[in-house]
Design a protein around this motif. Structure first.
Motif, PDB file in Angstrom:
ATOM      1  N   GLU A  64      -2.718  -6.764  -4.864  1.00  0.00           N
ATOM      2  CA  GLU A  64      -4.128  -7.102  -4.737  1.00  0.00           C
ATOM      3  C   GLU A  64      -4.552  -7.102  -3.284  1.00  0.00           C
ATOM      4  O   GLU A  64      -5.647  -6.620  -2.934  1.00  0.00           O
ATOM      5  CB  GLU A  64      -4.383  -8.462  -5.399  1.00  0.00           C
ATOM      6  CG  GLU A  64      -5.845  -8.879  -5.371  1.00  0.00           C
ATOM      7  CD  GLU A  64      -6.073 -10.237  -6.036  1.00  0.00           C
ATOM      8  OE1 GLU A  64      -7.186 -10.747  -5.969  1.00  0.00           O
ATOM      9  OE2 GLU A  64      -5.082 -10.786  -6.627  1.00  0.00           O
ATOM     10  N   GLN A  65      -3.717  -7.621  -2.404  1.00  0.00           N
ATOM     11  CA  GLN A  65      -4.069  -7.666  -0.988  1.00  0.00           C
ATOM     12  C   GLN A  65      -4.096  -6.254  -0.394  1.00  0.00           C
ATOM     13  O   GLN A  65      -4.914  -5.951   0.493  1.00  0.00           O
ATOM     14  CB  GLN A  65      -3.048  -8.527  -0.230  1.00  0.00           C
ATOM     15  CG  GLN A  65      -3.060  -9.986  -0.641  1.00  0.00           C
ATOM     16  CD  GLN A  65      -4.413 -10.639  -0.421  1.00  0.00           C
ATOM     17  OE1 GLN A  65      -5.159 -10.361   0.565  1.00  0.00           O
ATOM     18  NE2 GLN A  65      -4.828 -11.501  -1.370  1.00  0.00           N
ATOM     19  N   ASN A  69     -10.172  -4.098   1.319  1.00  0.00           N
ATOM     20  CA  ASN A  69     -10.554  -3.248   2.436  1.00  0.00           C
ATOM     21  C   ASN A  69     -10.401  -3.970   3.766  1.00  0.00           C
ATOM     22  O   ASN A  69     -10.227  -3.337   4.821  1.00  0.00           O
ATOM     23  CB  ASN A  69     -11.988  -2.769   2.270  1.00  0.00           C
ATOM     24  CG  ASN A  69     -12.115  -1.836   1.060  1.00  0.00           C
ATOM     25  OD1 ASN A  69     -11.180  -1.105   0.741  1.00  0.00           O
ATOM     26  ND2 ASN A  69     -13.291  -1.858   0.391  1.00  0.00           N
ATOM     27  N   ASN A  70     -10.497  -5.304   3.715  1.00  0.00           N
ATOM     28  CA  ASN A  70     -10.348  -6.064   4.950  1.00  0.00           C
ATOM     29  C   ASN A  70      -8.864  -6.144   5.278  1.00  0.00           C
ATOM     30  O   ASN A  70      -8.115  -6.979   4.735  1.00  0.00           O
ATOM     31  CB  ASN A  70     -10.952  -7.449   4.758  1.00  0.00           C
ATOM     32  CG  ASN A  70     -11.038  -8.227   6.083  1.00  0.00           C
ATOM     33  OD1 ASN A  70     -10.471  -7.833   7.110  1.00  0.00           O
ATOM     34  ND2 ASN A  70     -11.784  -9.339   6.051  1.00  0.00           N
ATOM     35  N   THR A  71      -8.457  -5.296   6.167  1.00  0.00           N
ATOM     36  CA  THR A  71      -7.026  -5.176   6.486  1.00  0.00           C
ATOM     37  C   THR A  71      -6.496  -6.415   7.169  1.00  0.00           C
ATOM     38  O   THR A  71      -5.393  -6.903   6.846  1.00  0.00           O
ATOM     39  CB  THR A  71      -6.787  -3.945   7.393  1.00  0.00           C
ATOM     40  OG1 THR A  71      -7.299  -2.790   6.738  1.00  0.00           O
ATOM     41  CG2 THR A  71      -5.314  -3.773   7.694  1.00  0.00           C
ATOM     42  N   ASN A  75      -3.599  -8.645   5.645  1.00  0.00           N
ATOM     43  CA  ASN A  75      -2.310  -8.837   6.311  1.00  0.00           C
ATOM     44  C   ASN A  75      -1.978 -10.317   6.461  1.00  0.00           C
ATOM     45  O   ASN A  75      -0.820 -10.731   6.344  1.00  0.00           O
ATOM     46  CB  ASN A  75      -2.300  -8.155   7.670  1.00  0.00           C
ATOM     47  CG  ASN A  75      -2.329  -6.632   7.555  1.00  0.00           C
ATOM     48  OD1 ASN A  75      -2.047  -6.089   6.480  1.00  0.00           O
ATOM     49  ND2 ASN A  75      -2.670  -5.954   8.639  1.00  0.00           N
ATOM     50  N   SER A  76      -3.048 -11.101   6.765  1.00  0.00           N
ATOM     51  CA  SER A  76      -2.826 -12.536   6.905  1.00  0.00           C
ATOM     52  C   SER A  76      -2.378 -13.138   5.580  1.00  0.00           C
ATOM     53  O   SER A  76      -1.466 -13.974   5.529  1.00  0.00           O
ATOM     54  CB  SER A  76      -4.104 -13.203   7.404  1.00  0.00           C
ATOM     55  OG  SER A  76      -3.944 -14.606   7.488  1.00  0.00           O
ATOM     56  N   GLN A  77      -3.022 -12.706   4.485  1.00  0.00           N
ATOM     57  CA  GLN A  77      -2.633 -13.212   3.178  1.00  0.00           C
ATOM     58  C   GLN A  77      -1.204 -12.752   2.795  1.00  0.00           C
ATOM     59  O   GLN A  77      -0.430 -13.514   2.203  1.00  0.00           O
ATOM     60  CB  GLN A  77      -3.637 -12.721   2.124  1.00  0.00           C
ATOM     61  CG  GLN A  77      -5.014 -13.373   2.252  1.00  0.00           C
ATOM     62  CD  GLN A  77      -4.967 -14.864   1.977  1.00  0.00           C
ATOM     63  OE1 GLN A  77      -4.223 -15.336   1.102  1.00  0.00           O
ATOM     64  NE2 GLN A  77      -5.757 -15.638   2.709  1.00  0.00           N
TER      65      GLN A  77
END
Length: 624
Positions: A64-65, A69-71, A75-77
């Motif tokens: 899902e991550q 689109n918000n890379t 990445n943080s998740q």
């Protein structure tokens, strides 16, 4: 010595049986161990793979991550998700998107790789082929074994065949714990195998010892039997095949001992028969080499038994030039062999027979040697005797016939010739009568029918009496044909000897007549009488022509004359000395002659003598 025993132990059946058991045990343990370790490794690896498998909800969260689109936020998740997941068996987890960019890792010390392109070919292949990939690798730098799993991640809004690959999950897990567990179990198994091998080898040695102990005892018993010792018995431990074999060996020992005793008894009996046989016996093998020879045969061929064994019978009998072994086998004819030498006369008859088996195979020869020397000598003497008697009788008979024919033709009318012819006829007749009487005497002596009247005689007086008669003959003859002198050399002690007086007087008369007859005119005849500790010796010596050395051994032969013409002219029969020898031997004495040609001869007579005291003689007379 210890090395020799150890070397012998490794050659024993005990060691071989134990070695077979040990090898079977080792092979069994190796096979079981290999299968067990293989199954253990497979099970542990499967369990390990299950343990390091990422849960499905995490895979879905990561997918899902990756779809966001918000890379930066994604990445943080992803970092948060990886940090929250804890699995001690996993060394590293990486998230790579479908473009090959590393989006996250759980290694806090290696966060710099996030955002970089992956260089792992296996990851690229998994993205390109849209397939999972697993691999066991070995790191040579730290000697570690690792499990690598690359799993595709799909977006959650796409299902079935239309799912879209958004990235892959890269997992690397260290399998050290798995193999440590396997190695520990293998060590335990190896230790247990060694203990089992030791126990199994010990049990194998005990079992092998129990099996081989009866065999060793049977081996020792058979060795004793081979040495000729039948006293021991093999112990029977059980009723199995080994026990039955032990019983059979005990029975064999008894049978062999009985057979050996029987064979030994037969051999001793045969040796005794061969040793006491008067005939020689020689046995050979099929090649004619001597295998058995008795003592009599050894004496015949003048070779010891040790030297004769193994030699050819043709060489021992000295017949190789005349016969071959095939001749002896095909024709068992009697052979006459002459083994005479300068020291002895020996004529042998050889009889041959075959040694054959029941099948007809000829395995050797037996030769029996019979001594026919005396028989040959008797035959020759008989022929010589008949020849001599015929010759001796033919001469006077021819002379008688001539004179009788002359008288028949008218010579009896001539007063000057007739008396001479009748005198010669009478002398020849007397000579033939004398010869026949002497032959009859010899015949009676040979047959043992001659009567001997033994009496105790003073030999001094008897010898003097005989010599006095010869002195008286010389004194009464006014014109003797020959003068002679009798010289006496007697011992002063009276010697009493047990003899036949008449027959011994005949012996002395015969020897004295010969001494006077062959002595020259005016010669001296020396007569001696002496004693030894058990013999009386009488010697009569003349000064005649003597006897040649070659004739000394034949002087006492019948009809033998040294000077045949002179003896016959003087009326001798050639039997006097032969009769003298027979008489002396009948009296237990011995007669012999010593002569030097041209200087005279000496005849010796020895008689057995036991000293008597005069009182003993009177005691014997009084008791009589």
């Amino acid at each position: 010595m210890l090395k020799l025993k150890r070397k012998n132990f490794f050659k024993t059946i005990n060691f071989k049986i134990a070695l077979v058991f040990a090898l079977l045990l080792v092979i069994t343990l190796e096979i079981v161990g290999a299968i067990f370790v293989r199954q253990l490794e497979t099970k542990n690896l499967q369990q390990f793979k299950t343990q390091v498998q990422i849960p499905t909800y995490i895979d879905n969260s990561l997918a899902e991550q990756l779809s966001t689109n918000n890379t930066a936020k994604a990445n943080s998740q992803i970092k948060t998700i990886l940090s929250d997941y804890n699995n001690s068996n996993i060394d590293e987890i990486r998230i790579i998107d479908s473009k090959g960019t590393i989006r996250g890792t759980n290694d806090v010390n290696d966060q710099s790789i996030v955002g970089q392109k992956t260089t792992d070919r296996n990851v690229k292949n998994a993205i390109y082929n849209n397939r999972s990939y697993t691999k066991n690798t070995y790191d040579t730098q730290n000697n570690g074994r690792y499990y690598i799993s690359i799993v595709p991640l799909y977006s959650s809004n796409s299902t079935g065949n239309n799912s879209q690959l958004v990235g892959v999950l890269y997992v690397r897990a260290n399998m050290k714990s798995v193999y440590n567990t396997i190695n520990s179990i293998m060590s335990i198994f190896a230790l247990a195998s060694l203990v089992a091998m030791a126990l199994g080898l010990g049990i194998a040695i005990i079992i092998a010892r129990a099996i081989t102990r009866p065999i060793e005892e049977m081996k020792r018993q058979t060795q004793r039997i081979a040495r000729g010792d039948y006293a021991g018995q093999v112990r029977v431990y059980s009723d199995d095949e080994l026990g039955q074999l032990a019983g059979a060996i005990n029975n064999l020992s008894i049978r062999v001992e009985e057979s050996q005793e029987s064979t030994e008894a037969e051999r001793r009996r045969l040796d005794s028969v061969l040793a006491h046989m008067s005939d020689g016996v020689i046995a050979t093998d099929r090649r004619g080499n001597i295998t058995i020879i008795n003592e009599t045969a050894s004496d015949f061929v003048d070779v010891t038994a040790e030297k004769a064994i193994g030699n050819s019978i043709l060489d021992m009998l000295k017949i190789r030039d005349d016969y071959s072994l095939r001749d002896l086998i095909e024709n068992q004819d009697e052979l006459t062999l002459d083994f005479s030498s300068n020291e002895r006369d020996l004529i042998l008859n050889a009889y041959f027979s075959l040694i054959q088996r029941e099948s007809g195979f000829i395995s050797g020869l037996v030769c029996v040697l019979h001594d026919v020397t005396e028989q040959q000598k008797i035959d020759n003497d008989r022929k010589q005797f008949v020849s001599n008697v015929s010759h001796e009788l033919r001469t006077p008979l021819t002379s008688l016939r001539s004179y009788i024919e002359a008288l028949s033709d008218g010579a009896w009318k001539d007063p000057e010739v007739a008396p001479g012819f009748l005198k010669v006829t009478q002398e020849e007749t007397d000579r033939m009568i004398r010869m026949i009487n002497e032959l009859l005497s010899l015949s009676r002596m040979d047959s043992g029918t001659t009567r001997v009247d033994m009496e105790l005689v003073n030999i001094n007086e008897m010898f003097n009496y005989v010599l006095n008669r010869f002195d008286m003959i010389l004194k009464k003859d006014d014109n003797p044909a020959k003068y002679y002198t009798i010289k006496r050399e007697f011992t002063k002690r009276d010697l009493w000897v047990e003899i036949d007086t008449d027959k011994f007087t005949q012996v002395l008369d015969n020897i004295m007549n010969n001494a006077i007859k062959y002595s020259p005119d005016g010669g001296v005849v020396t007569c001696r009488l002496l004693e030894t500790h058990n013999q009386v010796i009488i010697s009569i010596s003349d000064q005649g022509l003597g006897i040649p050395r070659a004739d000394l051994t034949h002087v006492f032969d019948r009809f033998f004359r040294v000077d045949k013409a002179r003896s016959r002219a003087q009326g001798g029969t050639g039997l006097g000395l032969a009769i003298s020898k027979e008489v002396v031997q009948m009296l237990g004495g011995r007669i012999w002659v010593d002569s030097v040609e041209g200087k005279g001869s000496t005849f010796y007579i020895s008689l057995p003598y036991e000293p008597y005291e005069e009182e003993d003689l009177w005691d014997d007379d009084s008791q009589a």
